[in-house]
Design a protein around this motif. Structure first.
Motif, PDB file in Angstrom:
ATOM      1  N   ARG A  27       0.846  -1.183   0.000  1.00  0.00           N
ATOM      2  CA  ARG A  27       0.000   0.000   0.000  1.00  0.00           C
ATOM      3  C   ARG A  27       0.881   1.233   0.000  1.00  0.00           C
ATOM      4  O   ARG A  27       1.877   1.288   0.703  1.00  0.00           O
ATOM      5  CB  ARG A  27      -0.879   0.036   1.246  1.00  0.00           C
ATOM      6  CG  ARG A  27      -1.929  -1.035   1.276  1.00  0.00           C
ATOM      7  CD  ARG A  27      -2.804  -0.883   2.497  1.00  0.00           C
ATOM      8  NE  ARG A  27      -2.035  -1.189   3.696  1.00  0.00           N
ATOM      9  CZ  ARG A  27      -2.412  -0.883   4.913  1.00  0.00           C
ATOM     10  NH1 ARG A  27      -3.530  -0.236   5.116  1.00  0.00           N
ATOM     11  NH2 ARG A  27      -1.672  -1.199   5.960  1.00  0.00           N
ATOM     12  N   ASN A  28       0.499   2.195  -0.794  1.00  0.00           N
ATOM     13  CA  ASN A  28       1.184   3.484  -0.767  1.00  0.00           C
ATOM     14  C   ASN A  28       0.374   4.406   0.131  1.00  0.00           C
ATOM     15  O   ASN A  28      -0.631   4.972  -0.299  1.00  0.00           O
ATOM     16  CB  ASN A  28       1.308   4.078  -2.172  1.00  0.00           C
ATOM     17  CG  ASN A  28       2.251   3.261  -3.026  1.00  0.00           C
ATOM     18  OD1 ASN A  28       3.160   2.636  -2.500  1.00  0.00           O
ATOM     19  ND2 ASN A  28       2.029   3.261  -4.333  1.00  0.00           N
ATOM     20  N   LYS A  29       0.807   4.498   1.376  1.00  0.00           N
ATOM     21  CA  LYS A  29       0.093   5.363   2.309  1.00  0.00           C
ATOM     22  C   LYS A  29       0.647   6.775   2.216  1.00  0.00           C
ATOM     23  O   LYS A  29       1.836   6.974   2.068  1.00  0.00           O
ATOM     24  CB  LYS A  29       0.268   4.851   3.740  1.00  0.00           C
ATOM     25  CG  LYS A  29      -0.600   3.679   4.076  1.00  0.00           C
ATOM     26  CD  LYS A  29      -0.435   3.314   5.524  1.00  0.00           C
ATOM     27  CE  LYS A  29      -1.611   3.777   6.303  1.00  0.00           C
ATOM     28  NZ  LYS A  29      -1.549   3.405   7.709  1.00  0.00           N
ATOM     29  N   ARG A  30      -0.248   7.701   2.310  1.00  0.00           N
ATOM     30  CA  ARG A  30       0.164   9.087   2.363  1.00  0.00           C
ATOM     31  C   ARG A  30       0.730   9.343   3.745  1.00  0.00           C
ATOM     32  O   ARG A  30       0.080   9.064   4.748  1.00  0.00           O
ATOM     33  CB  ARG A  30      -1.054   9.962   2.115  1.00  0.00           C
ATOM     34  CG  ARG A  30      -0.758  11.416   2.101  1.00  0.00           C
ATOM     35  CD  ARG A  30      -2.021  12.177   1.771  1.00  0.00           C
ATOM     36  NE  ARG A  30      -1.941  13.479   2.397  1.00  0.00           N
ATOM     37  CZ  ARG A  30      -2.973  14.216   2.721  1.00  0.00           C
ATOM     38  NH1 ARG A  30      -4.177  13.765   2.511  1.00  0.00           N
ATOM     39  NH2 ARG A  30      -2.815  15.389   3.275  1.00  0.00           N
ATOM     40  N   LYS A  31       1.920   9.841   3.809  1.00  0.00           N
ATOM     41  CA  LYS A  31       2.574  10.069   5.083  1.00  0.00           C
ATOM     42  C   LYS A  31       2.422  11.528   5.480  1.00  0.00           C
ATOM     43  O   LYS A  31       3.146  12.390   4.995  1.00  0.00           O
ATOM     44  CB  LYS A  31       4.047   9.673   5.016  1.00  0.00           C
ATOM     45  CG  LYS A  31       4.234   8.192   4.828  1.00  0.00           C
ATOM     46  CD  LYS A  31       5.687   7.822   4.837  1.00  0.00           C
ATOM     47  CE  LYS A  31       5.853   6.336   4.626  1.00  0.00           C
ATOM     48  NZ  LYS A  31       7.227   5.926   4.566  1.00  0.00           N
ATOM     49  N   ARG A  32       1.465  11.750   6.324  1.00  0.00           N
ATOM     50  CA  ARG A  32       1.249  13.100   6.837  1.00  0.00           C
ATOM     51  C   ARG A  32       1.513  13.050   8.331  1.00  0.00           C
ATOM     52  O   ARG A  32       0.847  12.334   9.067  1.00  0.00           O
ATOM     53  CB  ARG A  32      -0.179  13.529   6.576  1.00  0.00           C
ATOM     54  CG  ARG A  32      -0.481  14.904   7.082  1.00  0.00           C
ATOM     55  CD  ARG A  32      -1.899  15.277   6.776  1.00  0.00           C
ATOM     56  NE  ARG A  32      -2.210  16.560   7.394  1.00  0.00           N
ATOM     57  CZ  ARG A  32      -3.419  17.021   7.548  1.00  0.00           C
ATOM     58  NH1 ARG A  32      -4.441  16.311   7.122  1.00  0.00           N
ATOM     59  NH2 ARG A  32      -3.617  18.171   8.114  1.00  0.00           N
TER      60      ARG A  32
END
Length: 193
Positions: free
Chosen positions: A75-80
């Motif tokens: 999974r390409n999680k958005r890293k915020r």
């Protein structure tokens, strides 16, 4: 091929389902075991080989969930990254008040129209219960500290690496000793404390 390794005499023990732990922790234990076994197994066949052993241990610990193979997905999680404040109250089943809900309600009530609302809101404050040691462990630790206060620490008389060649006959750590040495190259005697 790879699979979950376990020593032959190793019998894992999991937290009992009726223990004094937060419900969220107890609910996640079967899922965590499934995920761990799935990641350590190269395929579903290897997972099914090791599943009965761990399923039996889960049953003995009071869980009725079935272990399922979970293939690893990327999974390409958005890293915020947020600046999150954590509140960790101790958990106990004997406390009937929902402390977490009350705390978050107070944050919402008192900081909704406040100048610090940007810092203290439900998105920046998270709650996670901490597990406390049981009463038996607390009492044992307390008794141990009291008993050890009464005992005086024993001093070692010796710390030389070669005990047989100790110049002070095994009493190297004795305090307030006066040393005397005669140097053969000089005809002087040195005295030191």
């Amino acid at each position: 091929k790879y699979f979950p390794f376990r020593k032959t005499n190793d019998n894992p023990i999991y937290v009992n389902s009726k223990s004094n732990h937060p419900p969220s922790v107890l609910k996640q234990i079967p899922s965590m075991i499934s995920t761990r076994l799935s990641k350590l197994s190269c395929d579903e066949e290897e997972f099914q080989k090791c599943k009965p052993f761990y399923q039996n241990i889960l049953r003995r610990s009071g869980y009725n969930d079935n272990l399922e193979y979970k293939p690893e997905t990327s999974r390409n999680k958005r890293k915020r990254h947020r600046n999150i404040l954590w509140y960790n109250p101790p958990f106990s089943q004997s406390v009937k008040t929902n402390i977490g809900r009350r705390f978050l309600f107070l944050v919402k009530k008192h900081f909704s129209q406040h100048r610090y609302q940007k810092i203290f809101n439900l998105n920046t404050i998270k709650l996670s219960y901490s597990c406390m040691p049981n009463i038996r462990n607390i009492i044992q630790a307390h008794n141990k500290t009291i008993v050890q206060k009464d005992k005086e620490p024993e001093e070692k008389p010796h710390n030389c690496s070669c005990r047989n060649e100790c110049p002070l006959n095994g009493n190297c750590l004795t305090k307030a000793i006066v040393y005397e040495a005669t140097v053969s190259t000089d005809t002087k005697t040195y005295i030191s404390a």
